[in-house]
Design a protein around this motif. Structure first.
Motif, PDB file in Angstrom:
ATOM      1  N   GLY A   1       0.796  -1.218   0.000  1.00  0.00           N
ATOM      2  CA  GLY A   1       0.000   0.000   0.000  1.00  0.00           C
ATOM      3  C   GLY A   1       0.826   1.264   0.000  1.00  0.00           C
ATOM      4  O   GLY A   1       0.351   2.332   0.405  1.00  0.00           O
ATOM      5  N   LEU A   2       2.077   1.196  -0.468  1.00  0.00           N
ATOM      6  CA  LEU A   2       2.944   2.374  -0.535  1.00  0.00           C
ATOM      7  C   LEU A   2       2.745   3.093  -1.865  1.00  0.00           C
ATOM      8  O   LEU A   2       2.344   2.477  -2.854  1.00  0.00           O
ATOM      9  N   PRO A   3       3.044   4.399  -1.934  1.00  0.00           N
ATOM     10  CA  PRO A   3       2.825   5.156  -3.178  1.00  0.00           C
ATOM     11  C   PRO A   3       3.740   4.688  -4.314  1.00  0.00           C
ATOM     12  O   PRO A   3       4.969   4.650  -4.160  1.00  0.00           O
ATOM     13  N   LEU A   4       3.130   4.366  -5.446  1.00  0.00           N
ATOM     14  CA  LEU A   4       3.916   3.923  -6.601  1.00  0.00           C
ATOM     15  C   LEU A   4       4.724   5.066  -7.205  1.00  0.00           C
ATOM     16  O   LEU A   4       5.664   4.821  -7.969  1.00  0.00           O
ATOM     17  N   ASP A   5       4.349   6.312  -6.881  1.00  0.00           N
ATOM     18  CA  ASP A   5       5.114   7.446  -7.389  1.00  0.00           C
ATOM     19  C   ASP A   5       6.577   7.370  -6.972  1.00  0.00           C
ATOM     20  O   ASP A   5       7.451   7.939  -7.636  1.00  0.00           O
ATOM     21  N   GLY A   6       6.855   6.679  -5.877  1.00  0.00           N
ATOM     22  CA  GLY A   6       8.217   6.571  -5.392  1.00  0.00           C
ATOM     23  C   GLY A   6       9.154   5.881  -6.356  1.00  0.00           C
ATOM     24  O   GLY A   6      10.371   6.078  -6.294  1.00  0.00           O
ATOM     25  N   VAL A   7       8.593   5.064  -7.272  1.00  0.00           N
ATOM     26  CA  VAL A   7       9.449   4.376  -8.243  1.00  0.00           C
ATOM     27  C   VAL A   7      10.165   5.394  -9.110  1.00  0.00           C
ATOM     28  O   VAL A   7      11.335   5.207  -9.480  1.00  0.00           O
ATOM     29  N   GLY A   8       9.475   6.479  -9.453  1.00  0.00           N
ATOM     30  CA  GLY A   8      10.094   7.483 -10.307  1.00  0.00           C
ATOM     31  C   GLY A   8      11.324   8.121  -9.699  1.00  0.00           C
ATOM     32  O   GLY A   8      12.179   8.636 -10.416  1.00  0.00           O
ATOM     33  N   LEU A   9      11.437   8.110  -8.376  1.00  0.00           N
ATOM     34  CA  LEU A   9      12.611   8.665  -7.709  1.00  0.00           C
ATOM     35  C   LEU A   9      13.867   7.848  -7.998  1.00  0.00           C
ATOM     36  O   LEU A   9      14.979   8.379  -7.960  1.00  0.00           O
ATOM     37  N   LEU A  10      13.674   6.561  -8.245  1.00  0.00           N
ATOM     38  CA  LEU A  10      14.806   5.642  -8.308  1.00  0.00           C
ATOM     39  C   LEU A  10      15.245   5.304  -9.737  1.00  0.00           C
ATOM     40  O   LEU A  10      16.285   4.680  -9.929  1.00  0.00           O
ATOM     41  N   LEU A  11      14.448   5.715 -10.724  1.00  0.00           N
ATOM     42  CA  LEU A  11      14.735   5.299 -12.095  1.00  0.00           C
ATOM     43  C   LEU A  11      16.012   5.924 -12.650  1.00  0.00           C
ATOM     44  O   LEU A  11      16.624   5.364 -13.555  1.00  0.00           O
ATOM     45  N   ALA A  12      16.412   7.086 -12.125  1.00  0.00           N
ATOM     46  CA  ALA A  12      17.583   7.768 -12.677  1.00  0.00           C
ATOM     47  C   ALA A  12      18.844   6.925 -12.566  1.00  0.00           C
ATOM     48  O   ALA A  12      19.707   6.973 -13.444  1.00  0.00           O
ATOM     49  N   ILE A  13      18.968   6.161 -11.473  1.00  0.00           N
ATOM     50  CA  ILE A  13      20.184   5.366 -11.299  1.00  0.00           C
ATOM     51  C   ILE A  13      19.916   3.870 -11.496  1.00  0.00           C
ATOM     52  O   ILE A  13      20.788   3.046 -11.220  1.00  0.00           O
ATOM     53  N   ASP A  14      18.736   3.529 -11.994  1.00  0.00           N
ATOM     54  CA  ASP A  14      18.402   2.118 -12.133  1.00  0.00           C
ATOM     55  C   ASP A  14      19.374   1.346 -13.029  1.00  0.00           C
ATOM     56  O   ASP A  14      19.733   0.216 -12.702  1.00  0.00           O
ATOM     57  N   PRO A  15      19.813   1.908 -14.181  1.00  0.00           N
ATOM     58  CA  PRO A  15      20.760   1.139 -15.009  1.00  0.00           C
ATOM     59  C   PRO A  15      22.047   0.776 -14.273  1.00  0.00           C
ATOM     60  O   PRO A  15      22.597  -0.307 -14.478  1.00  0.00           O
ATOM     61  N   ILE A  16      22.539   1.695 -13.418  1.00  0.00           N
ATOM     62  CA  ILE A  16      23.765   1.409 -12.675  1.00  0.00           C
ATOM     63  C   ILE A  16      23.528   0.298 -11.656  1.00  0.00           C
ATOM     64  O   ILE A  16      24.356  -0.601 -11.489  1.00  0.00           O
ATOM     65  N   LEU A  17      22.385   0.337 -10.985  1.00  0.00           N
ATOM     66  CA  LEU A  17      22.059  -0.704 -10.017  1.00  0.00           C
ATOM     67  C   LEU A  17      21.778  -2.027 -10.691  1.00  0.00           C
ATOM     68  O   LEU A  17      22.072  -3.098 -10.151  1.00  0.00           O
ATOM     69  N   ASP A  18      21.203  -1.972 -11.893  1.00  0.00           N
ATOM     70  CA  ASP A  18      20.793  -3.190 -12.580  1.00  0.00           C
ATOM     71  C   ASP A  18      21.985  -4.063 -12.933  1.00  0.00           C
ATOM     72  O   ASP A  18      21.861  -5.287 -13.039  1.00  0.00           O
ATOM     73  N   MET A  19      23.128  -3.474 -13.128  1.00  0.00           N
ATOM     74  CA  MET A  19      24.324  -4.259 -13.448  1.00  0.00           C
ATOM     75  C   MET A  19      24.661  -5.205 -12.296  1.00  0.00           C
ATOM     76  O   MET A  19      24.869  -6.405 -12.496  1.00  0.00           O
ATOM     77  N   GLY A  20      24.701  -4.661 -11.071  1.00  0.00           N
ATOM     78  CA  GLY A  20      24.994  -5.504  -9.914  1.00  0.00           C
ATOM     79  C   GLY A  20      23.886  -6.491  -9.625  1.00  0.00           C
ATOM     80  O   GLY A  20      24.146  -7.648  -9.271  1.00  0.00           O
TER      81      GLY A  20
END
Length: 446
Positions: A383-402
């Motif tokens: 039940g947390l706000p899905l808008d929070g995903v947009g905060l994390l997308l900027a660095i997602d490619p860097i995290l996705d490697m690990g």
């Protein structure tokens, strides 16, 4: 070192692992050069790196549908020759759950200790709804093949031009292959010609795989160089605590939990990583468990010593449902980040829900954009706000490697452990192997 003879002379090549490492270093240098050229992401070197890297990933992905289908059908036929096949399947699923449970627990602890949501240097106005979300309904629908091989086509329009792309759902391919393989075995002699044809096709696709994987050092250089240009590390500054928590969790799973599990089963962690490292490296640079699937399967069978009949079943299944990086560490820390950032208190029951979703819900990401779908599935369940995903997308490619590197390591680890517990692991191959064996037997075409 590998050796090839030409005209009476012997040419010695570095091992496959060394070749990939050289490719990674070359990629970093090329990325730095590309960043210094005028034009930014539009200069010729950046475009070349992007094109070569994406072409390499596309070659790997092109082999996935036929290779998974023929491998699963062949494994269904070969499982008849293995003792306690049903027990192997049950043990595989059990260890998927055990390792996911450990990983998500680590993620929760790190989220509570580091508190990344309270140390974010970003504004709430940057929050936005993600383009893709996940749900349990999507998972259930995804189990039913849309057609014979779960391959779908989509048409998009941009600048008055229509373009059609094909995509596939690996989970649907697995379901279809299991049903067809079981039917072919069930009908007896009438299914023998089909199974023989499938075995021949599997060998053809394996040979194609070796040819493509021989290009891995080149593909690695291009992918790393492209990532260095497009993402860099400057975007980490505003979300440093969050990124640090993610990579710390990934490191604990990869270099502490996995080695302890291997040692507990009498297997050398150093030997495992020496043998599995080519697949882990490729997962890191390609950011695709599905794209790395062919190499993961080859490494697990030919280098780690897991029988082919079991490997061809367990590894494709793991590539879609065994994601300790994307479906355990990442959603756990991210959910806590979003809750802390928006000031939403979480209770003990909420943390149990995070564990539940991570252990049982990773299959819901099969054939989709794994980490984002898994995160939205976790947030919606809490039940947390899905808008929070947009905060994390900027660095997602860097995290996705690990994340992907940990996914791939786990996808090779579980079949190895289960095979060892069942007494079917080729210990002589495991103990005598190394990076040289991977280069000769897996990565380079014969």
């Amino acid at each position: 070192m590998t050796q090839t003879s030409t005209g009476g002379t012997t040419r010695r090549w570095p091992s496959f692992g060394v070749q990939v490492l050289v490719g990674m270093l070359a990629g970093v240098l090329l990325g730095l050069v590309a960043r210094s050229l005028p034009g930014g992401e539009a200069n010729w070197l950046t475009q070349m790196l992007h094109t070569i890297g994406q072409s390499f990933v596309q070659l790997l992905k092109a082999l996935v549908p036929p290779l998974v289908f023929t491998a699963i059908v062949g494994s269904i036929a070969a499982l008849r020759e293995l003792r306690n096949a049903a027990r192997l399947v049950a043990q595989t699923l059990l260890w998927f759950a055990i390792t996911a449970g450990i990983a998500v627990t680590i993620g929760i602890v790190l989220g509570l200790v580091i508190q990344p949501g309270l140390h974010a240097g970003i504004d709430q106005t940057t929050a936005a709804l993600p383009a893709t979300t996940g749900s349990w309904v999507d998972f259930l629908k995804g189990l039913i093949p849309a057609n014979f091989l779960g391959i779908t086509a989509s048409t998009t329009q941009a600048d008055a031009q229509l373009s059609t792309t094909l995509s596939f759902n690996v989970l649907q391919i697995i379901v279809a292959a299991i049903a067809i393989g079981a039917a072919a075995v069930r009908i007896g002699e009438a299914g023998a010609p089909f199974l023989a044809f499938n075995a021949s096709a599997l060998q053809i696709f394996r040979r194609l795989l070796r040819w493509v994987i021989a290009l891995t050092p080149i593909g690695t250089a291009a992918l790393i160089g492209d990532a260095a240009v497009r993402y860099g590390w400057s975007t980490l500054s505003s979300l440093g605590a969050f990124a640090g928590a993610i990579y710390l969790g990934l490191a604990l799973v990869l270099f502490v939990v996995y080695p302890l599990l291997l040692a507990a089963h009498g297997l050398s962690p150093l030997r495992f990583f020496a043998l599995a490292w080519p697949a882990i490296q490729l997962g890191f640079v390609s950011r695709s468990s599905v794209g790395t699937l062919p190499l993961t399967e080859e490494v697990t069978e030919r280098a780690l010593g897991v029988p082919r009949a079991y490997t061809s079943f367990a590894v494709p299944l793991a590539a879609t449902t065994k994601m300790d990086g994307c479906a355990a560490i990442y959603p756990a820390i991210s959910a806590i980040f979003v809750a802390q950032f928006f000031g939403v208190p979480l209770h003990f029951g909420d943390y149990l829900l995070i564990v539940f979703v991570s252990v049982l819900g990773s299959a819901a990401t099969a054939g989709m954009t794994g980490a984002t779908v898994m995160l939205t599935l976790t947030l919606s369940t809490l039940g947390l706000p899905l808008d929070g995903v947009g905060l994390l997308l900027a660095i997602d490619p860097i995290l996705d490697m690990g994340r992907t590197a940990v996914n791939v390591a786990g996808q090779a680890l579980v079949p190895t452990i289960v095979a060892k517990r069942a007494g079917i692991l080729d210990l002589a191959r495991f103990r005598a192997g190394g990076a040289e064996a991977v280069a000769n037997g897996v990565a380079l075409p014969a």
